[in-house]
Design a protein around this motif. Structure first.
Motif, PDB file in Angstrom:
ATOM      1  N   LEU A  49      10.582 -12.994   7.917  1.00 14.26           N
ATOM      2  CA  LEU A  49      10.478 -14.234   7.144  1.00 14.26           C
ATOM      3  C   LEU A  49       9.387 -15.158   7.677  1.00 14.26           C
ATOM      4  N   ASP A  50       8.625 -14.684   8.645  1.00 13.11           N
ATOM      5  CA  ASP A  50       7.487 -15.418   9.207  1.00 13.11           C
ATOM      6  C   ASP A  50       7.896 -16.751   9.822  1.00 13.11           C
ATOM      7  N   ASP A  51       9.021 -16.748  10.521  1.00 10.20           N
ATOM      8  CA  ASP A  51       9.500 -17.947  11.213  1.00 10.20           C
ATOM      9  C   ASP A  51       9.052 -17.866  12.671  1.00 10.20           C
ATOM     10  N   GLY A  56       4.253 -11.538   7.673  1.00  5.19           N
ATOM     11  CA  GLY A  56       4.561 -12.534   8.698  1.00  5.19           C
ATOM     12  C   GLY A  56       3.388 -12.761   9.631  1.00  5.19           C
ATOM     13  N   ARG A 113      11.153 -19.617  15.505  1.00 12.84           N
ATOM     14  CA  ARG A 113      12.373 -18.881  15.844  1.00 12.84           C
ATOM     15  C   ARG A 113      12.035 -17.621  16.640  1.00 12.84           C
ATOM     16  N   ARG A 128      16.223 -15.990   2.082  1.00  8.99           N
ATOM     17  CA  ARG A 128      16.229 -17.313   2.720  1.00  8.99           C
ATOM     18  C   ARG A 128      17.560 -18.030   2.484  1.00  8.99           C
ATOM     19  N   HIS A 178      21.581 -18.630  11.221  1.00  6.22           N
ATOM     20  CA  HIS A 178      20.619 -18.268  12.254  1.00  6.22           C
ATOM     21  C   HIS A 178      19.906 -16.994  11.827  1.00  6.22           C
ATOM     22  N   ALA A 228      13.596 -13.093  11.650  1.00 10.98           N
ATOM     23  CA  ALA A 228      12.617 -14.163  11.840  1.00 10.98           C
ATOM     24  C   ALA A 228      11.200 -13.639  11.663  1.00 10.98           C
ATOM     25  N   GLN A 240       2.092 -15.485  10.904  1.00  9.66           N
ATOM     26  CA  GLN A 240       2.331 -16.408  12.014  1.00  9.66           C
ATOM     27  C   GLN A 240       3.275 -15.793  13.041  1.00  9.66           C
ATOM     28  N   ALA A 241       4.285 -15.091  12.572  1.00  2.78           N
ATOM     29  CA  ALA A 241       5.239 -14.463  13.487  1.00  2.78           C
ATOM     30  C   ALA A 241       4.594 -13.351  14.298  1.00  2.78           C
TER      31      ALA A 241
END
Length: 215
Positions: free
Chosen positions: A69-71, A104, A74, A52, A60, A66, A106-107
């Protein structure tokens, strides 16, 4: 004075100061562009906080980073801009495989919504699929989502390993039950002839081994 550490050496060692110094010294040279990104390299070595920090310094995230890192915002942004949902990292992984392994959850949602292949095979000798990755990382919610999306519960990776073999070896009874309920075959052995019950026994999970022998 000791020479400055190589970027990837510093990341592998978890040396944040040296990693940031190396990162700031120069952009990634061409030969490093055939390697995993610094962010992914940090994750591969178990340094999530460093990953992170590096991402913040770089400014970016690419789609694979992404996802790992479960973004999810993004991920959606990059998919909206036309990034291929099943694009590969230099070492052969898809964003969904990385999301599955690194938790991840959510991703994984926008990736699957946009058509990510739940049966994609890694382009390297490990030949993992997303479900193998989720089971290895013990991410039950992602495993369930992948199964619902059509992942093959009996798919084989390197050495003939199935998701059930991995869950049994880990002693993860909940995942074992999820896989069995979805049709995983408890009699499928790996290339060495080990069945899920054998691996559970080998790793000290006797009760689970007994259950698998009756399945």
């Amino acid at each position: 004075m000791e020479p400055a550490m190589d970027l990837y050496e510093a990341i592998a060692a978890g040396n944040e100061a040296a990693a940031l110094e190396a990162l700031d010294a120069q952009p990634r040279p061409p030969e490093e562009q055939r390697r995993p990104t610094p962010v992914l390299w940090a994750l591969y070595h178990g340094h999530r906080d460093l990953a992170r920090t590096l991402a913040g310094r770089i400014g970016h995230l690419d789609l694979a980073e992404a996802a790992a890192l479960d973004d999810a915002p993004r991920v959606r942004q990059l998919l909206d801009s036309g990034e291929p949902v099943d694009g590969r990292t230099p070492d052969g992984y898809t964003p969904l495989q990385l999301a599955a392994f690194f938790g991840g959850s959510q991703a994984a949602v926008p990736l699957l919504e946009r058509g990510a292949d739940p049966g994609a095979v890694a382009g390297n000798p490990m030949r993992i699929q997303p479900l193998h990755a989720a089971v290895a990382g013990r991410h039950h919610d992602i495993a369930a989502r992948l199964i619902a999306a059509g992942a093959d519960v009996n798919a084989r990776q390197q050495a003939g390993y199935t998701p059930l073999l991995a869950a049994a070896g880990n002693g993860d009874a909940d995942l074992v039950h999820t896989l069995l309920d979805a049709g995983a075959d408890p009699q499928l052995a790996d290339d060495a002839g080990m069945r899920p019950a054998d691996l559970a026994d080998q790793h000290g999970h006797e009760a689970l081994a007994a259950e698998l022998r009756k399945a």
